[in-house]
Enzyme design. Structure first.
Site, PDB file in Angstrom:
ATOM      1  N   CYS A  55     -11.362  96.524 115.395  1.00 47.55           N
ATOM      2  CA  CYS A  55     -10.730  97.424 114.425  1.00 47.55           C
ATOM      3  C   CYS A  55      -9.393  96.851 113.969  1.00 47.55           C
ATOM      4  O   CYS A  55      -8.500  96.593 114.773  1.00 47.55           O
ATOM      5  CB  CYS A  55     -10.523  98.792 115.056  1.00 47.55           C
ATOM      6  SG  CYS A  55      -9.540  99.922 114.064  1.00 47.55           S
ATOM      7  N   TYR A  86     -14.571  99.407 102.017  1.00 48.59           N
ATOM      8  CA  TYR A  86     -14.661  99.688 103.450  1.00 48.59           C
ATOM      9  C   TYR A  86     -16.041 100.247 103.804  1.00 48.59           C
ATOM     10  O   TYR A  86     -16.638  99.857 104.812  1.00 48.59           O
ATOM     11  CB  TYR A  86     -13.570 100.684 103.836  1.00 48.59           C
ATOM     12  CG  TYR A  86     -13.585 101.091 105.288  1.00 48.59           C
ATOM     13  CD1 TYR A  86     -13.352 100.146 106.290  1.00 48.59           C
ATOM     14  CD2 TYR A  86     -13.806 102.408 105.666  1.00 48.59           C
ATOM     15  CE1 TYR A  86     -13.352 100.517 107.625  1.00 48.59           C
ATOM     16  CE2 TYR A  86     -13.810 102.788 106.987  1.00 48.59           C
ATOM     17  CZ  TYR A  86     -13.577 101.839 107.978  1.00 48.59           C
ATOM     18  OH  TYR A  86     -13.579 102.216 109.294  1.00 48.59           O
ATOM     19  N   GLU A  98     -13.707  92.762 109.937  1.00 48.82           N
ATOM     20  CA  GLU A  98     -12.405  93.373 109.687  1.00 48.82           C
ATOM     21  C   GLU A  98     -11.364  92.366 110.162  1.00 48.82           C
ATOM     22  O   GLU A  98     -11.324  92.014 111.342  1.00 48.82           O
ATOM     23  CB  GLU A  98     -12.263  94.690 110.440  1.00 48.82           C
ATOM     24  CG  GLU A  98     -13.177  95.784 109.919  1.00 48.82           C
ATOM     25  CD  GLU A  98     -12.830  97.153 110.485  1.00 48.82           C
ATOM     26  OE1 GLU A  98     -11.714  97.304 111.032  1.00 48.82           O
ATOM     27  OE2 GLU A  98     -13.662  98.060 110.375  1.00 48.82           O
ATOM     28  N   ASP A 133     -16.516 100.199 119.416  1.00 46.98           N
ATOM     29  CA  ASP A 133     -16.749  99.878 118.005  1.00 46.98           C
ATOM     30  C   ASP A 133     -17.845  98.817 117.936  1.00 46.98           C
ATOM     31  O   ASP A 133     -17.652  97.679 118.373  1.00 46.98           O
ATOM     32  CB  ASP A 133     -15.478  99.354 117.344  1.00 46.98           C
ATOM     33  CG  ASP A 133     -14.402 100.421 117.242  1.00 46.98           C
ATOM     34  OD1 ASP A 133     -14.756 101.594 117.053  1.00 46.98           O
ATOM     35  OD2 ASP A 133     -13.211 100.067 117.351  1.00 46.98           O
ATOM     36  N   TYR A 138     -16.910  94.100 113.604  1.00 51.85           N
ATOM     37  CA  TYR A 138     -15.978  94.132 114.727  1.00 51.85           C
ATOM     38  C   TYR A 138     -16.013  92.855 115.557  1.00 51.85           C
ATOM     39  O   TYR A 138     -15.471  92.809 116.656  1.00 51.85           O
ATOM     40  CB  TYR A 138     -16.281  95.338 115.619  1.00 51.85           C
ATOM     41  CG  TYR A 138     -16.173  96.657 114.894  1.00 51.85           C
ATOM     42  CD1 TYR A 138     -14.962  97.069 114.346  1.00 51.85           C
ATOM     43  CD2 TYR A 138     -17.280  97.484 114.744  1.00 51.85           C
ATOM     44  CE1 TYR A 138     -14.865  98.278 113.671  1.00 51.85           C
ATOM     45  CE2 TYR A 138     -17.192  98.694 114.073  1.00 51.85           C
ATOM     46  CZ  TYR A 138     -15.984  99.092 113.540  1.00 51.85           C
ATOM     47  OH  TYR A 138     -15.883 100.285 112.868  1.00 51.85           O
ATOM     48  N   CYS A 203      -6.551 103.496 117.874  1.00 51.03           N
ATOM     49  CA  CYS A 203      -6.407 102.063 118.120  1.00 51.03           C
ATOM     50  C   CYS A 203      -7.254 101.710 119.329  1.00 51.03           C
ATOM     51  O   CYS A 203      -6.943 102.113 120.448  1.00 51.03           O
ATOM     52  CB  CYS A 203      -4.944 101.688 118.368  1.00 51.03           C
ATOM     53  SG  CYS A 203      -4.740  99.924 118.800  1.00 51.03           S
ATOM     54  N   CYS A 212      -3.475  83.318 128.666  1.00 55.40           N
ATOM     55  CA  CYS A 212      -3.852  82.071 127.993  1.00 55.40           C
ATOM     56  C   CYS A 212      -2.684  81.099 128.079  1.00 55.40           C
ATOM     57  O   CYS A 212      -1.583  81.414 127.610  1.00 55.40           O
ATOM     58  CB  CYS A 212      -4.207  82.329 126.530  1.00 55.40           C
ATOM     59  SG  CYS A 212      -4.698  80.861 125.609  1.00 55.40           S
TER      60      CYS A 212
END
Length: 221
Positions: A55, A86, A98, A133, A138, A203, A212
């Site tokens: 998202c 959208y 997205e 999602d 996604y 969110c 990382c």
């Protein structure tokens, strides 16, 4: 965010994609939070990075908070349909992800540092989904704008893969591909989670908890 039609988990072929339209979506001239141009012109010396991490609302907020980021926007990348809406992207019939466009000053934040945020702040092993999602829009993706970006993306992926495996994750499914057309999303999606729009909005972005090592895989080699 699967608000329109059923979520799709299989990439659409170009021959089956929606036709789209010639007219681009109109976006605001300025970033709601940073006050900088959304669609350029951008300051001399800045560079562009395009990422997809699920998202795009939360992803954009994640990047606009970073020092050295000049502006951000949300849009649709990696697909077939020109100037999609959208609703069309959510149908799974455009092939787009997205995406978030990050315009940054490399003197203040390196591409390698942006990649560190990209890898750590979502799960790049889920294929065509991110958490709850589900759908091709996604997917995890890096769309590179130069050979240096491509090399850095592939190098960090190679270094991060065994670290994720040690933490119990599956193999990385992130798409790494050259940047193609980037279509801005509708006005109401731009800076959606800003304090003036929807500070408590949805969110789904979740960090994976695996560091990382940018110092080992920097863009300088």
């Amino acid at each position: 965010m699967s608000l329109f039609g059923a979520a799709k988990s299989r990439m659409v072929d170009a021959s089956d994609a929606l036709p789209g339209r010639a007219e681009p979506i109109t976006v605001p001239g300025r970033h709601e939070v940073l006050g900088t141009p959304l669609d350029g012109p951008y300051p001399e010396g800045t560079e562009i990075a395009d990422f997809a991490m699920g998202c795009f609302w939360g992803v954009e907020r994640l990047f606009w908070k970073l020092d050295g980021v000049v502006t951000t926007s949300v849009g649709y990348a990696g697909g077939h349909t020109p100037n999609p809406t959208y609703e069309e992207v959510c149908s799974g019939r455009t092939g787009h992800a997205e995406a978030v466009r990050v315009v940054f000053d490399p003197e203040r934040v390196s591409y390698a540092e942006l990649l560190k945020v990209f890898w750590e702040e979502h799960d790049p092993t889920q294929g065509h989904r991110q958490g709850n999602d589900i759908g091709t829009q996604y997917r995890s993706a890096i769309y590179y704008h130069s050979e240096a970006q491509r090399e850095a993306a592939e190098r960090t992926r190679a270094a991060y893969r065994p670290l994720l495996a040690e933490a119990g994750y599956g193999d990385i499914t992130t798409e790494i591909a050259p940047a193609g057309p980037y279509y801005f999303a509708e006005d109401y999606h731009q800076q959606y989670l800003s304090s003036s729009k929807n500070p408590n909005g949805y969110c789904g972005l979740t960090a994976n908890g695996v560091s990382c090592p940018v110092g080992v895989v920097s863009a300088d080699g």
